[in-house]
Design a protein around this motif. Sequence first.
Motif, PDB file in Angstrom:
ATOM      1  N   GLN A 231       0.833  -1.203   0.000  1.00 58.30           N
ATOM      2  CA  GLN A 231       0.000   0.000   0.000  1.00 58.30           C
ATOM      3  C   GLN A 231       0.868   1.252   0.000  1.00 58.30           C
ATOM      4  OE1 GLN A 231      -3.260   0.200  -0.380  1.00 58.30           O
ATOM      5  NE2 GLN A 231      -3.181   2.436  -0.293  1.00 58.30           N
ATOM      6  N   GLU A 232       1.913   1.271   0.833  1.00 60.13           N
ATOM      7  CA  GLU A 232       2.815   2.417   0.879  1.00 60.13           C
ATOM      8  C   GLU A 232       3.520   2.619  -0.460  1.00 60.13           C
ATOM      9  OE1 GLU A 232       5.494   1.647   4.099  1.00 60.13           O
ATOM     10  OE2 GLU A 232       3.963   1.934   5.633  1.00 60.13           O
ATOM     11  N   LEU A 233       3.993   1.514  -1.049  1.00 67.80           N
ATOM     12  CA  LEU A 233       4.666   1.618  -2.351  1.00 67.80           C
ATOM     13  C   LEU A 233       3.697   2.090  -3.434  1.00 67.80           C
ATOM     14  CD1 LEU A 233       6.955  -1.554  -2.262  1.00 67.80           C
ATOM     15  CD2 LEU A 233       7.643   0.846  -2.029  1.00 67.80           C
ATOM     16  N   SER A 234       2.462   1.637  -3.362  1.00 66.61           N
ATOM     17  CA  SER A 234       1.455   2.086  -4.328  1.00 66.61           C
ATOM     18  C   SER A 234       1.211   3.582  -4.184  1.00 66.61           C
ATOM     19  CB  SER A 234       0.143   1.325  -4.136  1.00 66.61           C
ATOM     20  OG  SER A 234       0.304  -0.023  -4.467  1.00 66.61           O
ATOM     21  N   GLU A 235       1.135   4.044  -2.937  1.00 66.00           N
ATOM     22  CA  GLU A 235       0.931   5.478  -2.705  1.00 66.00           C
ATOM     23  C   GLU A 235       2.131   6.281  -3.188  1.00 66.00           C
ATOM     24  OE1 GLU A 235       0.090   5.709   1.476  1.00 66.00           O
ATOM     25  OE2 GLU A 235      -1.905   4.809   1.245  1.00 66.00           O
ATOM     26  N   GLU A 236       3.340   5.773  -2.928  1.00 66.16           N
ATOM     27  CA  GLU A 236       4.546   6.450  -3.408  1.00 66.16           C
ATOM     28  C   GLU A 236       4.577   6.470  -4.934  1.00 66.16           C
ATOM     29  OE1 GLU A 236       8.331   5.265  -1.736  1.00 66.16           O
ATOM     30  OE2 GLU A 236       7.382   4.902   0.203  1.00 66.16           O
TER      31      GLU A 236
END
Length: 128
Positions: free
Chosen positions: A31-36
Amino acid sequence: MLDIINGARAQSEVQKELLRAQAEQLQETIQELSEEAEAIRQQVRVSEAQARGAKAEAERQVAEVMAQAEARMREIQARADAQVAQARSETRQAEERAAAAESWLVRIEAAAKTLAPPIVALPVRHVA
């Protein structure tokens, strides 16, 4: 034997909880990588828009400079044409004045010939 089965079940439950925790952690990381990644994509879109704007502005400035240069060139050409026309006019006037002066000179010479006494031939002495 029941203790072994219960121990295996307990160990299986512990491993299952560890795997579940790892899965949750991986899900959070995803999720964090997707947001980044989305933030980076947004920055790329903004940068591309800025680049397009800068390109359009540069093209506008080049067109403006070219138009100014062309206008200046036309102005210089018009001034040069006017100077050439002025020089031609002055040359023509000078030629007309020269022709008039020559005409007057011819008249004056003719008048001088008619008014002057005839020249008498004088004997020439030879000096030895």
